[in-house]
Design an enzyme around this catalytic site. Structure first.
Site, PDB file in Angstrom:
ATOM      1  N   ASP A 290       0.859  -1.184   0.000  1.00 31.11           N
ATOM      2  CA  ASP A 290       0.000   0.000   0.000  1.00 31.11           C
ATOM      3  C   ASP A 290       0.900   1.241   0.000  1.00 31.11           C
ATOM      4  O   ASP A 290       2.136   1.139   0.097  1.00 31.11           O
ATOM      5  CB  ASP A 290      -0.943  -0.039   1.228  1.00 31.11           C
ATOM      6  CG  ASP A 290      -2.204   0.765   0.986  1.00 31.11           C
ATOM      7  OD1 ASP A 290      -3.241   0.451   1.584  1.00 31.11           O
ATOM      8  OD2 ASP A 290      -2.159   1.709   0.157  1.00 31.11           O
ATOM      9  N   GLU A 496     -10.481   6.762   4.434  1.00 27.23           N
ATOM     10  CA  GLU A 496      -9.479   6.147   5.310  1.00 27.23           C
ATOM     11  C   GLU A 496      -9.548   6.697   6.733  1.00 27.23           C
ATOM     12  O   GLU A 496     -10.640   6.824   7.283  1.00 27.23           O
ATOM     13  CB  GLU A 496      -8.096   6.289   4.672  1.00 27.23           C
ATOM     14  CG  GLU A 496      -8.075   5.657   3.260  1.00 27.23           C
ATOM     15  CD  GLU A 496      -6.691   5.505   2.692  1.00 27.23           C
ATOM     16  OE1 GLU A 496      -6.495   5.863   1.527  1.00 27.23           O
ATOM     17  OE2 GLU A 496      -5.805   5.009   3.393  1.00 27.23           O
TER      18      GLU A 496
HETATM   19  C1  GLC Z   1      -4.421   4.221  -0.170  1.00 27.80           C
HETATM   20  C2  GLC Z   1      -5.318   3.036   0.157  1.00 27.80           C
HETATM   21  C3  GLC Z   1      -5.404   2.017  -0.945  1.00 27.80           C
HETATM   22  C4  GLC Z   1      -5.182   2.712  -2.285  1.00 27.80           C
HETATM   23  C5  GLC Z   1      -3.761   3.224  -2.298  1.00 27.80           C
HETATM   24  C6  GLC Z   1      -3.459   4.033  -3.577  1.00 27.80           C
HETATM   25  O1  GLC Z   1      -3.782   4.650   0.995  1.00 27.80           O
HETATM   26  O2  GLC Z   1      -5.065   2.343   1.369  1.00 27.80           O
HETATM   27  O3  GLC Z   1      -6.696   1.408  -0.872  1.00 27.80           O
HETATM   28  O4  GLC Z   1      -5.374   1.789  -3.342  1.00 27.80           O
HETATM   29  O5  GLC Z   1      -3.453   4.026  -1.173  1.00 27.80           O
HETATM   30  O6  GLC Z   1      -4.227   5.206  -3.582  1.00 27.80           O
END
Ligand code: GLC
Length: 603
Positions: A290, A496
């Site tokens: 991530d 988030e």
């Molecule tokens: C974010 C999320 C993830 C996403 C990634 C790219 O923090 O946790 O779901 O795909 O970063 O944006």
């Protein structure tokens, strides 16, 4: 020069994928291999950077765009620019561009915005979800991207979690049934397709990404990126199960979770990422980290980064979403390989997986945007699909103070109706987070139909629609003229950690707006939220009808279709609706189960 002659196997689309993988891998230098494992953010990406560091992938995080309100063709120009820089390298390995197309190609102005997963969970309709995947794939490919970071298959355990709306349900079996987005995005694999091996049907499809592996939705109190404390058996039963369905559909990538399992950070857990996902479950695609997840392996953030790289790559992360400071990452990984702390075999395994997905996805054959698909972006057919999904996502929680006298469907020929509330005419609120901006926005943010637009389009010409965002004193004083009121309230967009919330009350005085109107005019309440919220007794008692609309996206006409009776309500709660947050986490299987509305409820 080596790699340029046309005869080489990896450039031959007729050659078997595994032969192409081994041929290309055998030609690659360590720096070219490490470059494939590196994913960088478009904001720090230059053409020279891609070429000089052999970068394998580029992404944009939520809210990172070429420019405000860029259209699909602008995105395609940007991504094709990156791609041509990659194709100019010695071996000409194309990048995969990844984007959070989690409810349509939602970063892009004018794209169709489908309901968020919590609303799709209420539909219980795997086929509509598959069709949404197929539509999304077309709009993503039109913009030049190759890869959607979707579906999120988290099991919603506690609605205090800021990512509740990205979950299909609290019930694992329901989630398993609804993983069909994978087949929509990637295409449907043939029966004989080997389990766990990446699949992609053709030019109208994009690579999918099952996320976030594993247990992201089970953290204590719903704390984002927190700790999921469960036995291994429960981890498999509750949180791993949906990944089996994704692997069976040939999902090509899996994103590791920021969260921990019993105190073990997923991003550095060899047992879960390698022994479970890759060995026991047989996953043959690649694991992507991530965003800046490696930096979060240490305290303070980003300290001892070299060690974080070592732990994470050795645990089984194949591609690292760095995504900003990529030169230190590349340097650290190079050092780690040269010192033997990261075995070359681990690098080769990671690069094999990445190349396998790129060959399967046809990225070598079709590296650039397919601009013939531009007319599909926000097209009528996709918007009709969104409208269908909205219809099926609505859950009717109350219909008439007296069940013998249902309040819905509303009379579309009523003389005078009041439409009011913070969410009645706000496309941004209707779409929620992950729409154009990361946390979402308010207002007319893209092309779409608000609830008010839909009501106006549905009622007869002789019906007078009075709209006030906040009901005025005068209006509330002169209510006798109104046949009924539609009051739209709910949550404001979030994403988030910014969505973590311990109170879960309706923001912007939503409850007060409802009661002020409902005690004077027969009222339908439309509730826009990414999860169950506290329903005050007055809201429940004074309203005539109550609909959970979740976060329906751009096609608000679907709401009018149902509340005016052209279609039945079919939505069922994908999550238990608690009475109060003191009940959380609420578990349907526990004998203390005492929700306001149970899992599966819907009139
Ligand atoms: C974010 C999320 C993830 C996403 C990634 C790219 O923090 O946790 O779901 O795909 O970063 O944006």
């Amino acid at each position: 020069m080596e790699g340029k002659e046309e005869s080489c196997v990896y450039k031959n689309p007729e050659a078997p994928v595994e032969a192409r993988v081994q041929d290309l891998l055998s030609r690659m230098t360590l720096m070219e291999k490490i470059g494939q494992m590196t994913q960088i953010e478009r904001a720090v990406t230059t053409h020279a950077g891609i070429t000089d560091f052999f970068i394998g992938s580029v992404l944009n995080g939520g809210g990172s765009w070429p420019f405000e309100d860029a259209m699909s063709s602008d995105w395609a120009d940007m991504i094709d620019g990156f791609q041509n820089a990659a194709l100019a390298t010695r071996l000409g390995i194309p990048i995969m561009y990844g984007i959070d197309a989690v409810h349509g190609n939602n970063n892009v102005y004018g794209a169709t915005i489908f309901p968020h997963n919590i609303g799709l969970g209420a539909t219980r309709d795997a086929d509509v979800i598959r069709r949404i995947g197929a539509a999304t794939a077309l709009e993503v490919r039109a913009s030049g991207a190759h890869w959607a970071f979707a579906p999120c298959v988290a099991t919603l355990t506690d609605p205090r979690w800021g990512r509740s709306y990205e979950c299909y349900s609290e019930d694992t079996n329901t989630i398993c049934e609804l993983t069909s987005l994978v087949s929509g995005l990637q295409g449907e694999p043939p029966k004989e397709h080997p389990n766990g091996y990446p699949f992609l049907a053709g030019r109208n499809n994009v690579v999918a990404c099952a996320k976030h592996f594993v247990g992201d939705g089970g953290t204590e109190n719903g704390t984002n990126e927190g700790n999921t404390i469960v036995s291994y058996e429960d981890l498999e039963r509750i949180h791993v199960a949906p990944y089996l369905n994704c692997l069976a559909q040939g999902v090509s990538t899996v994103m590791a979770s920021y969260s921990s399992w019993n105190g073990r950070k997923l991003h550095s857990d060899y047992f879960l990422l390698t022994e479970l996902l890759k060995q026991k479950l047989g996953f043959k695609g690649f694991v992507i980290s991530d965003y800046e997840a490696l930096d979060r392996l240490s305290e303070p953030f980003g300290s001892n980064y070299r060690n974080c790289v070592k732990m994470s790559v050795n645990a089984g992360v194949d591609m690292v979403m760095v995504p900003l400071k990529y030169e230190p990452f590349i340097q650290d990984l190079k050092d780690l390989v040269e010192s033997g702390e990261v075995p070359m075999a681990r690098i080769d395994d990671a690069v094999e997986r990445i190349l396998r997905v790129k060959f399967v996805a046809g990225t070598f054959e079709h590296p650039l945007a397919d601009r013939s698909l531009l007319p599909t972006v926000g097209c009528k057919e996709h918007r009709e699909l969104g409208r269908e999904a909205v219809r099926k996502s609505l859950v009717l929680l109350k219909n008439g103070k007296d069940v013998a006298k249902p309040f819905l469907p509303l009379d579309r020929k009523a003389k005078r109706v009041l439409v009011t509330g913070t969410h009645a005419d706000d496309l941004g609120y209707q779409c929620g987070g992950w729409t154009k901006a990361w946390y979402g926005l308010s207002g007319r943010i893209t092309i779409g139909t608000t609830l008010l637009d839909a009501i106006r389009a549905t009622v007869g010409e002789e019906t007078e629609v009075v709209y006030e965002k906040i009901p005025s004193e005068e209006t509330l004083a002169s209510v006798q003229g109104f046949s009924y009121a539609i009051v739209a309230v709910g949550e404001t967009p979030y994403a988030e950690t910014f969505g973590d919330n311990l109170e879960l009350t309706i923001p912007l005085n939503g409850s007060d707006i409802v009661t002020a109107v409902a005690e004077k005019i027969p009222t339908l309440v439309m509730l826009f939220s990414g999860r169950p919220v506290v329903l005050e007794p007055a809201v429940l008692e004074k309203s005539e009808a109550l609909v959970a609309a979740w976060l329906p996206g751009s096609e608000g006409q679907g709401m009018a279709d149902v509340i005016f009776g052209d279609y039945e309500f079919v939505g069922k709660l994908p999550v238990s609706w608690f009475k109060g947050v003191d009940q959380l986490p609420i578990k349907a299987e526990s004998n203390a189960y005492d929700p306001l509305f149970p899992f599966g409820f819907g009139l």
